[in-house]
Design a protein around this motif. Structure first.
Motif, PDB file in Angstrom:
ATOM      1  N   PRO A 228       0.798  -1.190   0.202  1.00 13.13           N
ATOM      2  CA  PRO A 228      -0.032  -0.106   0.098  1.00 13.13           C
ATOM      3  C   PRO A 228       1.021   1.315   0.105  1.00 13.13           C
ATOM      4  O   PRO A 228       0.386   2.459  -0.448  1.00 13.13           O
ATOM      5  CB  PRO A 228      -0.999  -0.041   1.254  1.00 13.13           C
ATOM      6  N   LEU A 229       1.979   1.395   0.591  1.00 13.96           N
ATOM      7  CA  LEU A 229       2.756   2.210   0.749  1.00 13.96           C
ATOM      8  C   LEU A 229       3.364   2.812  -0.729  1.00 13.96           C
ATOM      9  O   LEU A 229       3.442   3.844  -0.950  1.00 13.96           O
ATOM     10  CB  LEU A 229       4.030   2.062   1.793  1.00 13.96           C
ATOM     11  N   LEU A 230       3.913   1.707  -1.445  1.00 13.68           N
ATOM     12  CA  LEU A 230       4.397   1.882  -2.854  1.00 13.68           C
ATOM     13  C   LEU A 230       3.406   2.243  -3.917  1.00 13.68           C
ATOM     14  O   LEU A 230       3.525   3.042  -4.571  1.00 13.68           O
ATOM     15  CB  LEU A 230       5.188   0.607  -3.324  1.00 13.68           C
TER      16      LEU A 230
ATOM     17  N   ASN B 216      -5.537  14.590  -2.975  1.00 14.75           N
ATOM     18  CA  ASN B 216      -4.303  14.101  -2.769  1.00 14.75           C
ATOM     19  C   ASN B 216      -3.812  12.687  -3.587  1.00 14.75           C
ATOM     20  O   ASN B 216      -4.525  11.780  -3.476  1.00 14.75           O
ATOM     21  CB  ASN B 216      -3.721  14.110  -1.389  1.00 14.75           C
ATOM     22  N   LEU B 217      -2.744  12.843  -4.284  1.00 17.07           N
ATOM     23  CA  LEU B 217      -2.603  11.531  -5.315  1.00 17.07           C
ATOM     24  C   LEU B 217      -1.821  10.619  -4.323  1.00 17.07           C
ATOM     25  O   LEU B 217      -2.109   9.572  -3.802  1.00 17.07           O
ATOM     26  CB  LEU B 217      -1.717  11.805  -6.533  1.00 17.07           C
ATOM     27  N   PHE B 218      -0.534  10.944  -3.697  1.00 18.17           N
ATOM     28  CA  PHE B 218       0.230  10.279  -2.668  1.00 18.17           C
ATOM     29  C   PHE B 218       0.925  10.926  -1.693  1.00 18.17           C
ATOM     30  O   PHE B 218       0.964  12.319  -2.149  1.00 18.17           O
ATOM     31  CB  PHE B 218       1.069   9.160  -3.350  1.00 18.17           C
ATOM     32  N   TYR B 219       0.931  10.754  -0.342  1.00 17.90           N
ATOM     33  CA  TYR B 219       1.835  11.195   0.582  1.00 17.90           C
ATOM     34  C   TYR B 219       3.224  11.045   0.344  1.00 17.90           C
ATOM     35  O   TYR B 219       3.582   9.750   0.276  1.00 17.90           O
ATOM     36  CB  TYR B 219       1.479  10.904   1.974  1.00 17.90           C
ATOM     37  N   PRO B 224      13.093  11.921  -3.406  1.00 20.82           N
ATOM     38  CA  PRO B 224      13.212  11.230  -4.780  1.00 20.82           C
ATOM     39  C   PRO B 224      11.769  10.895  -5.221  1.00 20.82           C
ATOM     40  O   PRO B 224      11.384  10.959  -6.284  1.00 20.82           O
ATOM     41  CB  PRO B 224      14.068   9.985  -4.639  1.00 20.82           C
ATOM     42  N   GLU B 225      10.927  10.394  -4.282  1.00 21.72           N
ATOM     43  CA  GLU B 225       9.563   9.904  -4.771  1.00 21.72           C
ATOM     44  C   GLU B 225       8.758  11.256  -5.237  1.00 21.72           C
ATOM     45  O   GLU B 225       8.221  11.127  -6.314  1.00 21.72           O
ATOM     46  CB  GLU B 225       8.862   9.531  -3.379  1.00 21.72           C
ATOM     47  N   LEU B 226       8.918  12.336  -4.645  1.00 18.51           N
ATOM     48  CA  LEU B 226       8.218  13.484  -5.023  1.00 18.51           C
ATOM     49  C   LEU B 226       8.567  14.083  -6.257  1.00 18.51           C
ATOM     50  O   LEU B 226       8.000  14.385  -7.343  1.00 18.51           O
ATOM     51  CB  LEU B 226       8.422  14.513  -3.953  1.00 18.51           C
ATOM     52  N   VAL B 227      10.264  14.067  -6.476  1.00 19.13           N
ATOM     53  CA  VAL B 227      10.640  14.620  -7.675  1.00 19.13           C
ATOM     54  C   VAL B 227      10.211  13.789  -8.890  1.00 19.13           C
ATOM     55  O   VAL B 227       9.840  14.238  -9.910  1.00 19.13           O
ATOM     56  CB  VAL B 227      12.145  14.136  -7.699  1.00 19.13           C
ATOM     57  N   ASP B 228      10.095  12.395  -8.595  1.00 18.80           N
ATOM     58  CA  ASP B 228       9.785  11.275  -9.829  1.00 18.80           C
ATOM     59  C   ASP B 228       8.269  11.716 -10.125  1.00 18.80           C
ATOM     60  O   ASP B 228       7.912  11.987 -11.358  1.00 18.80           O
ATOM     61  CB  ASP B 228       9.807  10.041  -8.966  1.00 18.80           C
ATOM     62  N   GLY B 229       7.469  12.177  -8.994  1.00 24.01           N
ATOM     63  CA  GLY B 229       5.902  12.322  -9.480  1.00 24.01           C
ATOM     64  C   GLY B 229       5.958  13.877 -10.281  1.00 24.01           C
ATOM     65  O   GLY B 229       4.998  13.896 -11.084  1.00 24.01           O
ATOM     66  N   ALA B 240       6.965  20.883  -0.486  1.00 24.15           N
ATOM     67  CA  ALA B 240       8.431  20.520  -0.956  1.00 24.15           C
ATOM     68  C   ALA B 240       9.545  21.139  -0.193  1.00 24.15           C
ATOM     69  O   ALA B 240       9.228  22.533   0.367  1.00 24.15           O
ATOM     70  CB  ALA B 240       8.578  20.558  -2.389  1.00 24.15           C
ATOM     71  N   TRP B 241      10.481  20.691  -0.018  1.00 20.38           N
ATOM     72  CA  TRP B 241      11.776  21.125   0.438  1.00 20.38           C
ATOM     73  C   TRP B 241      12.504  21.737  -0.745  1.00 20.38           C
ATOM     74  O   TRP B 241      12.162  21.292  -1.832  1.00 20.38           O
ATOM     75  CB  TRP B 241      12.599  20.470   1.113  1.00 20.38           C
ATOM     76  N   GLN B 242      13.430  22.830  -0.609  1.00 18.91           N
ATOM     77  CA  GLN B 242      13.849  23.247  -1.767  1.00 18.91           C
ATOM     78  C   GLN B 242      15.136  22.458  -2.676  1.00 18.91           C
ATOM     79  O   GLN B 242      15.496  22.566  -3.558  1.00 18.91           O
ATOM     80  CB  GLN B 242      14.581  24.704  -1.618  1.00 18.91           C
TER      81      GLN B 242
END
Lengths: 285, 361
Positions: A228-230, B216-219, B224-229, B240-242
């Motif tokens: 679920p996390l991924l 919200n799509l994902f927390y 890296p997860e955020l950058v990817d999205g 986001a952080w800078q």
């Protein structure tokens, strides 16, 4: 030559020690922690037991609802994975012939890579820039990428079924291989059609394996949190994610322990009821 | 044959004794030179911060000291590890989580007179590492938190933290997976006093973020997860952080970092020394080297974060970085809100609030 008793202890002490130190003691510690009201202070000091956290959890309906939902999801996943694993196991046991060993290795190949890697690979399939969306856009069936494959509950269910199928096939295969082939000949001699033969002979005799497969998938899936996390996004989270949050994000071990104990006891209860209903002992005999 | 053996052995012993005597004299006369100093240090840090670039000054000055790293996933993770008796000599928490280490007796006061680079740290930063009037922590890295958005998907721009809760971005928002972070955002929007959020306000915040979850799509848990999205276009608007902003700018993704009317948030990372460490001297040397220029330049150039050594910050010439730190905008720091320290009650209430948001129907 060897004392039977000494041999017994020499063989069973290492696993007992392992389970005792790494499973039973932590479990008892967790049970004890769940009765600790405050998370501050020394870790191993004595505290007055309190049911504060259980009280809080009972009054917050949110967690109960999520636990019920997680159990339901696990039920669907376990049923689907078992149903889909059966034909695989059947093929390996009766149809694969000399190649059975090779096919079995093929089935197990995914286990040689890390679980995380397999789920990440699945993300490449399901994502908005993923293979499925790219194909649909290429085929002009859609113009904007569909987001319904990833970051929701369906994605969690799809992924977990995929992950569990090879696992579920193994106990079924073992059960099918134990069936005496002369029983099939007898059934055929008595005029049973292939379907009847499967329904009256093969399936009942393989049921212990089917049940083993079902519970092997169901029990760990109730507490799943990595998948679920991924792929679950903000809407596809399960009970296990909340437990993990209390341990790693909230630094609140007592509340996390109480949540874990509730899950442990509910799962045990569910399994006990299920075993009662299907009368497992009779099946195995 | 046997005789030569004896003679060799005797010769060996004499050489050994002379060497030992010489070493003893040397040690007594002067301190061990830095490149001869040996020992072991264990640092509990975040993933990525174990790269030699981030402690290069220590490595070049004390090449014979072994530095081991343990990795913590979040502030709560680092705190729970230390609380459970982790034996790391040095650990790396962030603003918001400092008070607990002092309250639980997990951190040693730092003798700043042993730090040669301490004078290069501005007074405002030094204060952040002071709890109950004592210097328990050394400020090290810092940065902003704001709303990061794709300029091609949100051409009208973003001027308020409320964008993170705006249903018009449904399916394209990503919030940081953190209860206190959500409380901060709501406090900015509604003008709550972040240090004294009432029970009613917390209930309203919970309701607000439960609604937000549908958009919200994902927390995100790691950058890296955020950058990817953001790169693949799933995410248009995010907390986001800078570091993420600078990474995306570097990759040529059309993004902007908002200057919300409520002000940006700012955080500071600090290093502390575990109470009862056996390597106090080495730990102080490590922290001093952490503040040195070469290490600081790497923090700025490789991770795009600020460094507490003012000389490092004054030396920035890269345009992308100047933009990331808003160096050209003299009023930016006055428009910034520093993350206050949480109390244990706030931590428990806010993290439980967030868990209920995530578990909500």
């Amino acid at each position: 030559m060897f004392d039977r008793r000494a041999t017994f202890w020499a063989l069973s002490l290492p696993p007992l020690l392992w389970l005792g130190v790494l499973f039973v003691i932590p479990l008892l510690l967790m049970a004890a922690f769940s009765t600790r009201a405050e998370s501050g202070g020394e870790l191993l000091r004595l505290w007055a037991p309190s049911l504060k956290h259980y009280d809080d959890l009972f009054t917050t309906g949110t967690y109960w609802r999520l636990l019920r939902l997680s159990a339901l999801i696990a039920l669907v996943i376990a049923a689907m994975a078992t149903v889909m694993a059966y034909p695989l196991a059947y093929f390996l046991a009766f149809r694969a012939g000399r190649r059975a060993g090779f096919y079995l290795v093929l089935l197990l190949v995914p286990f040689w890579t890390s679980y995380l890697l397999r789920v990440m690979a699945l993300k490449l399939m399901l994502g908005s820039n993923g293979v499925i969306n790219a194909f649909l856009i290429y085929a002009s069936l859609i113009t904007e990428p569909l987001t319904l494959f990833l970051y929701n509950r369906a994605a969690v269910v799809i992924t977990l079924i995929y992950v569990w199928i090879p696992f579920a096939a193994l106990p079924i295969l073992a059960a099918l291989q134990r069936i005496d082939l002369s029983l099939f000949e007898a059934a055929a001699d008595l005029g049973a059609t292939p379907f009847r033969q499967f329904w009256r002979v093969t399936l009942p005799l393989s049921l212990p394996g089917v049940l083993a497969a079902f519970f092997m998938v169901f029990i760990p899936t109730v507490g799943e949190y990595v998948t679920p996390l991924l792929v679950g996004g903000s809407q596809g989270l399960m009970y296990g994610n909340i437990i993990q949050d209390f341990f790693t994000k909230a630094a609140n071990w007592p509340l996390g322990s109480a949540l874990s104990m509730i899950m442990l006891l509910s799962t045990l209860l569910l399994v006990a009821i299920a075993v009662r209903l299907v009368d497992l002992r009779k099946l195995i005999e | 044959m046997k005789r030569t053996h004896h003679r060799l052995a005797a010769l060996g012993s004499i050489t050994l004794i002379i060497t030992l005597l010489l070493t003893a004299c040397g040690a007594a006369a002067t301190e061990v030179p830095p490149d001869q100093l040996t020992g072991t240090l264990t640092v509990l840090d975040w993933a990525g911060y174990d790269a030699p670039d981030f402690w290069t000054d220590f490595q070049t000055t004390y090449p014979k000291v072994t530095v081991n790293f343990e990795i913590g996933a979040s502030d709560a993770d680092i705190y729970t590890k230390m609380k459970a008796g982790d034996q790391a000599d040095i650990f790396h928490p962030y603003t918001g989580w400092l008070q607990f280490y002092v309250d639980e007796g997990l951190v040693e006061e730092i003798d700043t007179s042993k730090l040669k680079n301490w004078d290069k740290v501005p007074e405002e930063f030094k204060k952040i590492g002071q709890i109950n009037g004592k210097q328990y922590f050394i400020p090290w890295d810092w940065g902003f938190t704001s709303i990061l958005y794709r300029t091609d998907k949100v051409p009208e721009g973003v001027n308020s933290w409320a964008a993170l809760l705006d249903p018009k971005f449904k399916g394209h928002i990503s919030m940081w997976d953190d209860g206190p972070g959500a409380v901060t955002v709501s406090s900015y929007i509604h003008g709550y006093d972040e240090t004294a959020v009432t029970a009613e306000q917390l209930a309203a915040i919970k309701e607000e973020w439960t609604q937000q979850r549908d958009s919200n799509l994902f927390y995100w848990a790691g950058e890296p997860e955020l950058v990817d999205g953001m790169v693949n276009g799933d995410i248009w608007v995010a907390y986001a952080w800078q570091g993420a902003y600078a990474t995306l700018l570097g990759q040529g993704v059309p993004v902007a970092y908002a200057n919300p009317k409520e002000g940006r948030n700012s955080w500071v990372g600090v290093y502390g020394i575990r109470k009862g460490t056996a390597s106090m001297d080495l730990a102080l040397k490590f922290l001093d080297a952490k503040l040195a220029t070469a290490t600081g330049n790497n923090v700025v150039n490789l991770f795009y974060y600020g460094h507490s050594n003012q000389e490092v910050m004054n030396g920035i010439t890269d345009e992308t970085l100047k933009q990331a730190f808003s160096i050209g905008d003299p009023s930016i720091l006055s428009k910034t809100n520093f993350t206050p320290n949480l109390t244990a009650e706030q931590r428990d209430a806010w993290t439980a609030m967030w868990a209920e948001v995530k578990a909500a129907p």
